[in-house]
Design an enzyme around this catalytic site. Structure first.
Site, PDB file in Angstrom:
ATOM      1  N   HIS A  62     -45.979 107.157  71.850  1.00  0.00           N
ATOM      2  CA  HIS A  62     -46.825 106.384  72.759  1.00  0.00           C
ATOM      3  C   HIS A  62     -46.676 106.863  74.198  1.00  0.00           C
ATOM      4  O   HIS A  62     -45.614 107.325  74.602  1.00  0.00           O
ATOM      5  CB  HIS A  62     -46.455 104.900  72.697  1.00  0.00           C
ATOM      6  CG  HIS A  62     -46.505 104.335  71.316  1.00  0.00           C
ATOM      7  ND1 HIS A  62     -45.628 103.376  70.884  1.00  0.00           N
ATOM      8  CD2 HIS A  62     -47.316 104.587  70.264  1.00  0.00           C
ATOM      9  CE1 HIS A  62     -45.902 103.060  69.620  1.00  0.00           C
ATOM     10  NE2 HIS A  62     -46.925 103.788  69.229  1.00  0.00           N
ATOM     11  N   LYS A  72     -39.295 105.655  81.257  1.00  0.00           N
ATOM     12  CA  LYS A  72     -38.512 104.726  80.439  1.00  0.00           C
ATOM     13  C   LYS A  72     -37.046 105.146  80.424  1.00  0.00           C
ATOM     14  O   LYS A  72     -36.738 106.335  80.449  1.00  0.00           O
ATOM     15  CB  LYS A  72     -39.032 104.719  78.996  1.00  0.00           C
ATOM     16  CG  LYS A  72     -40.459 104.223  78.866  1.00  0.00           C
ATOM     17  CD  LYS A  72     -40.960 104.324  77.440  1.00  0.00           C
ATOM     18  CE  LYS A  72     -42.388 103.837  77.327  1.00  0.00           C
ATOM     19  NZ  LYS A  72     -42.914 104.020  75.970  1.00  0.00           N
TER      20      LYS A  72
END
Length: 171
Positions: A62, A72
């Protein structure tokens, strides 16, 4: 906290200091000042996510498109995962190459996935709890997926095909 570079620039492994004694252990999983000092990045994480999965689950790959890209910081709280980041930066010498790192509740390693990368993981243990910080909010309209089994990526998810568990979205 120590930083270990990977084969792809800007994507790296962080290992927090672990303090053990007869009672167990303590670790600071994230500290903004320490992160900035070790990485030279001033990332402001705005969202924390936690995911529970069972063996064979593959989540990803993703990403979100500009201007909603997400960096992230991923860790496995319990269990064992293979965490994968794919470089989607078209001007990068490692475009469409990936990094795969085993994150476990035991090794406490964390993978930093910068902007311009697709991210996913497979669950290698009976169960796993994964937590990750994002520097941008989830924006459904900006979400995209790269198929987990794209042949040119040569990703070994370490899960036999007949035991792979995927969402409809990831298929």
């Amino acid at each position: 906290m120590t930083l270990t570079p990977t084969a792809i620039s800007d994507c790296f492994i962080l290992e927090p200091r672990l303090f053990k004694d007869h009672r167990g252990h303590f670790m600071e999983s994230y500290n903004h000042n320490t992160f900035k000092e070790v990485t030279s990045l001033d990332v402001s994480f705005v969202q924390d996510n936690e995911v529970f999965s069972t063996y064979g689950v593959i989540r990803g790959l993703h990403y979100q498109v500009t201007p909603y890209q997400q960096a992230k910081l991923v860790r496995c709280i319990s269990g064992r995962i293979l965490d994968v980041a794919v470089d989607l930066r078209e001007d990068s010498p490692t475009f469409m190459q990936h990094v795969a790192v085993e994150l476990t509740g035991e090794n406490k390693k964390q993978l930093f996935v910068p902007h311009g990368f697709a991210h996913g993981y497979s669950v290698l243990s009976e169960q796993a709890v994964v937590a990750y910080k994002c520097d941008a909010y989830r924006t459904v309209a900006a979400e995209r997926s790269l198929h987990y089994s794209t042949p040119d990526l040569h990703i070994d998810w370490k899960i036999p095909q007949e035991k792979q568990v995927l969402s409809v979205k990831d298929r």
